[in-house]
Design an enzyme around this catalytic site. Sequence first.
Site, PDB file in Angstrom:
ATOM      1  N   GLY A 268       0.808  -1.206   0.000  1.00 42.06           N
ATOM      2  CA  GLY A 268       0.000   0.000   0.000  1.00 42.06           C
ATOM      3  C   GLY A 268       0.844   1.258   0.000  1.00 42.06           C
TER       4      GLY A 268
ATOM      5  N   GLY B 157       0.692  -1.160  10.113  1.00 38.33           N
ATOM      6  CA  GLY B 157       0.250   0.217  10.032  1.00 38.33           C
ATOM      7  C   GLY B 157       0.499   0.852   8.677  1.00 38.33           C
TER       8      GLY B 157
ATOM      9  N   ASN C  56      -1.517  -0.744  -4.870  1.00 34.84           N
ATOM     10  CA  ASN C  56      -2.466  -0.651  -3.766  1.00 34.84           C
ATOM     11  C   ASN C  56      -2.416   0.767  -3.207  1.00 34.84           C
ATOM     12  OD1 ASN C  56      -2.990  -0.823  -0.628  1.00 34.84           O
ATOM     13  ND2 ASN C  56      -4.023  -2.583  -1.523  1.00 34.84           N
TER      14      ASN C  56
ATOM     15  N   ASN D 192      -7.409   0.354  -1.027  1.00 36.70           N
ATOM     16  CA  ASN D 192      -7.514  -0.265   0.284  1.00 36.70           C
ATOM     17  C   ASN D 192      -8.436   0.594   1.143  1.00 36.70           C
ATOM     18  OD1 ASN D 192      -7.242  -1.436   2.758  1.00 36.70           O
ATOM     19  ND2 ASN D 192      -5.090  -0.900   3.053  1.00 36.70           N
TER      20      ASN D 192
ATOM     21  N   CYS E 163      -8.651   1.738   5.595  1.00 39.13           N
ATOM     22  CA  CYS E 163      -7.958   2.796   6.327  1.00 39.13           C
ATOM     23  C   CYS E 163      -8.952   3.629   7.130  1.00 39.13           C
ATOM     24  CB  CYS E 163      -7.216   3.720   5.365  1.00 39.13           C
ATOM     25  SG  CYS E 163      -6.001   2.901   4.333  1.00 39.13           S
TER      26      CYS E 163
ATOM     27  N   ASN F   3      -9.551  -8.642   3.121  1.00 37.10           N
ATOM     28  CA  ASN F   3      -8.441  -8.115   3.896  1.00 37.10           C
ATOM     29  C   ASN F   3      -8.397  -8.890   5.211  1.00 37.10           C
ATOM     30  OD1 ASN F   3      -6.364  -6.401   4.768  1.00 37.10           O
ATOM     31  ND2 ASN F   3      -7.308  -4.611   3.825  1.00 37.10           N
ATOM     32  N   THR F   4      -7.509  -8.530   6.096  1.00 37.12           N
ATOM     33  CA  THR F   4      -7.330  -9.321   7.318  1.00 37.12           C
ATOM     34  C   THR F   4      -8.496  -9.179   8.291  1.00 37.12           C
ATOM     35  OG1 THR F   4      -6.081  -7.498   8.298  1.00 37.12           O
ATOM     36  CG2 THR F   4      -4.821  -9.237   7.192  1.00 37.12           C
TER      37      THR F   4
ATOM     38  N   GLY G 123      -3.626 -15.774   6.670  1.00 38.74           N
ATOM     39  CA  GLY G 123      -3.115 -17.131   6.554  1.00 38.74           C
ATOM     40  C   GLY G 123      -4.225 -18.159   6.439  1.00 38.74           C
TER      41      GLY G 123
END
Length: 331
Positions: free
Chosen positions: A75, A101, A128, A155, A158, A220-221, A245
């Site tokens: 990103g 971050g 990104n 992304n 944020c 995303n995570t 993962g």
Amino acid sequence: MVRFDAERPAEAGEQPAGSGGAPRRPRETSVRMAVNLGGLAMKNPVTVASGTFAAGREYGDFVDVAALGAVTTKGVSLHGWEGNASPRIAETPSGMLNSIGLQNPGVAHLKEHDLPWLQTRGATVVVNVSGHSFDEYVQVVEALEEAPVDAYELNVSCPNVDAGGMTIGTCAASVEAVVARCRAATARPLVVKLTPNVTDVAEIARAAEAGGADALSLINTLLGMGIDARRRRPLLARVVGGLSGPAVKPVALRMVWECSKAVRVPILGMGGVCNGTDAVEFLLAGATAVAVGTANFANPHAAVDVVDGIAAFCEDEGVSNVNELIGALEC
């Protein structure tokens, strides 16, 4: 580092990682592997997840970046971001937590140092884009319009400083607004990366499509945390981080499937992709392409292994064109 079942024995004549051999390319196959992700032509349906491959240079000794469907950069923001305090990475069962971050040196550095390197290698490039305000997203896109970039990935995970720090991607109206403003700034393919940390991901997907997204990427995570019981302290300095993962793959598959039913634009699926079978599962769920993320940390050849694994699956199943797998789940 955990293997994530991504590694495999070296083939005959193949140089092991770090041995000075040529960067790995996918093997030859008769299967038609090319896909189109919302106007982004990919020679195969595999890219890398942002933040796991830097801008490709660090993996250049291991992977021929031009042989991937695309390279998705880390990103980038308008100005450099320092990132979060350490520790900011921790291993978990079948995955990892990170709280980096979005550390990056800014868009000017990307244009001067990384994009020219990718261009000389002949890579297909997705940048990104990150920002703390709608204006910043647009300014990053505008700064890249004359650069060798094939597509943008927004992304939207944020925090929006103009909205009291609320994560942009958790509000359908905010997603539609930022996508619409970026859409007006570029004719290049616009991929919107969705956060899974919402009640209804299909609602957010529809908002991104309404704003003009050409494709979606997800997931995303997931928000998670780890604790050191003996020290009675969190594993990450910021306590909470993003879980990625193999542990998140069932959630990712479900969300890709839901979104594929909710929108008409294609989907880039990610979340625990470590091998060809993982990738095929995402294609069957409705994804047009996949991104390899956390597996890159355990196996620098992971993305190429996934390409080869998809081709091998198709050969075994008598599939001549990988596009035949997209959305072919039988429910």
